[in-house]
Design a protein around this motif. Structure first.
Motif, PDB file in Angstrom:
ATOM      1  N   HIS A  80       0.735  -1.437  -0.086  1.00  0.00           N
ATOM      2  CA  HIS A  80       0.111   0.013   0.001  1.00  0.00           C
ATOM      3  C   HIS A  80       0.773   1.254   0.091  1.00  0.00           C
ATOM      4  O   HIS A  80       0.490   2.431   0.139  1.00  0.00           O
ATOM      5  N   ASP A  81       1.952   1.020  -0.376  1.00  0.00           N
ATOM      6  CA  ASP A  81       3.149   2.146  -0.232  1.00  0.00           C
ATOM      7  C   ASP A  81       2.867   3.250   1.006  1.00  0.00           C
ATOM      8  O   ASP A  81       3.011   4.493   0.825  1.00  0.00           O
ATOM      9  N   LEU A  82       2.961   2.452   2.170  1.00  0.00           N
ATOM     10  CA  LEU A  82       2.721   3.313   3.441  1.00  0.00           C
ATOM     11  C   LEU A  82       4.247   3.663   4.069  1.00  0.00           C
ATOM     12  O   LEU A  82       4.175   4.251   4.947  1.00  0.00           O
ATOM     13  N   ILE A  83       5.311   2.998   3.618  1.00  0.00           N
ATOM     14  CA  ILE A  83       6.472   3.243   4.165  1.00  0.00           C
ATOM     15  C   ILE A  83       7.254   4.380   3.456  1.00  0.00           C
ATOM     16  O   ILE A  83       7.422   4.306   2.319  1.00  0.00           O
ATOM     17  N   GLU A  84       7.935   5.015   4.300  1.00  0.00           N
ATOM     18  CA  GLU A  84       8.666   6.164   3.780  1.00  0.00           C
ATOM     19  C   GLU A  84       9.987   6.486   4.712  1.00  0.00           C
ATOM     20  O   GLU A  84       9.921   6.219   5.890  1.00  0.00           O
ATOM     21  N   SER A  85      11.201   6.847   4.156  1.00  0.00           N
ATOM     22  CA  SER A  85      12.234   7.063   4.761  1.00  0.00           C
ATOM     23  C   SER A  85      12.156   8.433   5.540  1.00  0.00           C
ATOM     24  O   SER A  85      11.440   9.311   5.175  1.00  0.00           O
ATOM     25  N   PHE A  86      12.789   8.657   6.637  1.00  0.00           N
ATOM     26  CA  PHE A  86      12.775  10.175   7.245  1.00  0.00           C
ATOM     27  C   PHE A  86      14.123  10.377   7.836  1.00  0.00           C
ATOM     28  O   PHE A  86      14.821   9.405   8.321  1.00  0.00           O
ATOM     29  N   THR A  87      14.310  11.765   8.065  1.00  0.00           N
ATOM     30  CA  THR A  87      15.475  12.002   8.656  1.00  0.00           C
ATOM     31  C   THR A  87      15.103  12.882   9.722  1.00  0.00           C
ATOM     32  O   THR A  87      14.255  13.851   9.531  1.00  0.00           O
ATOM     33  N   LEU A  88      15.570  12.982  11.072  1.00  0.00           N
ATOM     34  CA  LEU A  88      15.142  13.556  12.350  1.00  0.00           C
ATOM     35  C   LEU A  88      16.265  14.313  12.590  1.00  0.00           C
ATOM     36  O   LEU A  88      17.300  13.859  13.220  1.00  0.00           O
ATOM     37  N   ASP A  89      16.216  15.704  12.636  1.00  0.00           N
ATOM     38  CA  ASP A  89      17.326  16.649  13.132  1.00  0.00           C
ATOM     39  C   ASP A  89      17.218  17.020  14.580  1.00  0.00           C
ATOM     40  O   ASP A  89      15.845  17.560  14.501  1.00  0.00           O
ATOM     41  N   VAL A  90      17.779  16.822  15.486  1.00  0.00           N
ATOM     42  CA  VAL A  90      17.607  16.846  16.686  1.00  0.00           C
ATOM     43  C   VAL A  90      18.441  18.295  17.384  1.00  0.00           C
ATOM     44  O   VAL A  90      19.803  17.915  17.444  1.00  0.00           O
ATOM     45  N   GLU A  91      17.901  19.285  17.534  1.00  0.00           N
ATOM     46  CA  GLU A  91      18.875  20.205  18.277  1.00  0.00           C
ATOM     47  C   GLU A  91      18.467  20.456  19.858  1.00  0.00           C
ATOM     48  O   GLU A  91      17.489  20.647  20.048  1.00  0.00           O
ATOM     49  N   LEU A  92      19.706  20.014  20.418  1.00  0.00           N
ATOM     50  CA  LEU A  92      19.378  19.990  22.122  1.00  0.00           C
ATOM     51  C   LEU A  92      19.695  21.261  22.555  1.00  0.00           C
ATOM     52  O   LEU A  92      20.096  22.194  21.945  1.00  0.00           O
ATOM     53  N   ASP A  93      19.296  21.527  23.813  1.00  0.00           N
ATOM     54  CA  ASP A  93      19.133  22.702  24.583  1.00  0.00           C
ATOM     55  C   ASP A  93      20.656  23.510  24.658  1.00  0.00           C
ATOM     56  O   ASP A  93      20.763  24.659  24.694  1.00  0.00           O
ATOM     57  N   ASP A  94      21.433  22.657  24.676  1.00  0.00           N
ATOM     58  CA  ASP A  94      22.950  23.106  24.612  1.00  0.00           C
ATOM     59  C   ASP A  94      23.603  23.653  23.194  1.00  0.00           C
ATOM     60  O   ASP A  94      24.653  23.924  22.924  1.00  0.00           O
ATOM     61  N   GLY A  95      22.760  23.363  21.853  1.00  0.00           N
ATOM     62  CA  GLY A  95      22.977  23.807  20.846  1.00  0.00           C
ATOM     63  C   GLY A  95      23.538  22.540  20.020  1.00  0.00           C
ATOM     64  O   GLY A  95      23.719  23.042  18.896  1.00  0.00           O
ATOM     65  N   SER A  96      23.827  21.706  20.446  1.00  0.00           N
ATOM     66  CA  SER A  96      24.445  20.597  19.677  1.00  0.00           C
ATOM     67  C   SER A  96      23.475  19.984  18.851  1.00  0.00           C
ATOM     68  O   SER A  96      22.049  19.939  19.193  1.00  0.00           O
ATOM     69  N   LEU A  97      23.846  19.421  17.696  1.00  0.00           N
ATOM     70  CA  LEU A  97      22.911  18.845  16.520  1.00  0.00           C
ATOM     71  C   LEU A  97      23.076  17.349  16.558  1.00  0.00           C
ATOM     72  O   LEU A  97      24.112  16.933  16.763  1.00  0.00           O
ATOM     73  N   ASN A  98      22.240  16.535  16.358  1.00  0.00           N
ATOM     74  CA  ASN A  98      22.263  15.258  16.308  1.00  0.00           C
ATOM     75  C   ASN A  98      21.051  14.816  15.059  1.00  0.00           C
ATOM     76  O   ASN A  98      20.095  15.487  15.079  1.00  0.00           O
ATOM     77  N   ARG A  99      21.679  14.028  14.188  1.00  0.00           N
ATOM     78  CA  ARG A  99      21.038  13.486  12.948  1.00  0.00           C
ATOM     79  C   ARG A  99      20.607  12.350  13.205  1.00  0.00           C
ATOM     80  O   ARG A  99      21.575  11.242  13.184  1.00  0.00           O
ATOM     81  N   LEU A 100      19.186  11.587  13.075  1.00  0.00           N
ATOM     82  CA  LEU A 100      18.889  10.183  13.015  1.00  0.00           C
ATOM     83  C   LEU A 100      18.600   9.979  11.420  1.00  0.00           C
ATOM     84  O   LEU A 100      17.581  10.470  10.863  1.00  0.00           O
ATOM     85  N   VAL A 101      19.339   9.027  10.863  1.00  0.00           N
ATOM     86  CA  VAL A 101      19.073   8.564   9.450  1.00  0.00           C
ATOM     87  C   VAL A 101      18.905   7.197   9.677  1.00  0.00           C
ATOM     88  O   VAL A 101      19.629   6.275  10.478  1.00  0.00           O
ATOM     89  N   GLY A 102      18.525   6.555   8.350  1.00  0.00           N
ATOM     90  CA  GLY A 102      18.553   5.342   7.962  1.00  0.00           C
ATOM     91  C   GLY A 102      17.465   4.681   8.632  1.00  0.00           C
ATOM     92  O   GLY A 102      17.172   3.326   8.389  1.00  0.00           O
ATOM     93  N   PHE A 103      16.504   5.268   8.987  1.00  0.00           N
ATOM     94  CA  PHE A 103      15.094   4.599   9.501  1.00  0.00           C
ATOM     95  C   PHE A 103      13.863   5.183   8.726  1.00  0.00           C
ATOM     96  O   PHE A 103      13.935   5.872   7.824  1.00  0.00           O
TER      97      PHE A 103
END
Length: 235
Positions: free
Chosen positions: A159-182
């Motif tokens: 049903h074409d319901l699956i899509e890749s996504f990227t989550l960019d997380v900026e923490l309170d201290d300003g550091s950046l984290n990126r979640l990929v591959g899911f």
């Protein structure tokens, strides 16, 4: 390297299992496999997303953190959630086949396996303890549940319901984290499904798990809050 052997009450009568939690016990993992029948319990605490296994097949996983070797639910020796996914709870045991029969195996090199303290597996007379009976039940539930995953994933892909996504997380201290591959559920396509498709998913038992995945996305807020607290504490 794992050392999987068939569990028996002669060779393993004195083994004990440390049922606590902690990084040293193998709990410091980013995610673990889950299955549609477990989604309702999992989504109360963890985001459910999809990840390709070693064979390139998509499988649902419960997320515990944003990087490998980081479980934001671990607080020293405590797992900070009321539900622990079965794929974690069953450690260090697994189901193996002896011909057509399913049998309990154990990884003798797992850090939970001990001789000095922990839950016993066998009684003095050779019978199984309540703990081992519980683990056997967990293993069978996990085995049956994982067996239903391919049909669920096939329906999602059809049903074409699956899509890749990227989550960019900026923490309170300003550091950046990126979640990929899911991967996740495409909610727009889900809402656009016609009545026949929805009825098909419902009859196959796939509709409720789909919505549990969608609902679980809100748990990313909790993961981000946990990561902020950990960074603020200097961990």
């Amino acid at each position: 390297m794992p050392n999987h052997v068939l569990l028996n009450n002669i060779d393993h009568k004195s083994l004990r299992i440390d049922t606590g939690h902690g990084a040293a016990l193998g709990d410091d993992v980013m995610f673990t496999v889950t299955f549609p029948a477990e989604f309702r319990s999992v989504q109360a605490h963890y985001p459910i997303v999809f990840h390709k296994d070693a064979q390139g097949e998509l499988q649902p996983v419960a997320m515990f953190g944003f990087k490998q070797g980081s479980n934001l639910f671990l607080d020293g020796g405590r797992w900070d959630a009321t539900y622990v996914p079965l794929a974690i709870e069953r450690q260090p045991f697994l189901i193996g086949r002896d011909g057509e029969q399913l049998m309990v195996h154990i990884d003798l090199d797992h850090p939970r396996v001990r001789n000095d303290r922990g839950e016993m597996l066998f009684r003095d007379q050779g019978g199984t303890t309540d703990y081992l009976d519980r683990i056997t039940s967990v293993l069978m539930t996990l085995h049956d549940g994982l067996g239903g995953t391919p049909a669920f994933m096939e329906a999602m892909l059809r049903h074409d319901l699956i899509e890749s996504f990227t989550l960019d997380v900026e923490l309170d201290d300003g550091s950046l984290n990126r979640l990929v591959g899911f991967y996740t559920i495409n909610e727009e396509r889900l809402r656009a499904l016609d009545a026949a498709a929805l009825d098909e998913l419902h009859r196959a038992g796939h509709l409720e798990p789909v919505y549990m995945v969608v609902a679980s996305v809100s748990r990313f807020r909790d993961l981000i809050a946990r990561m902020n607290r950990r960074h603020a504490a200097g961990h």
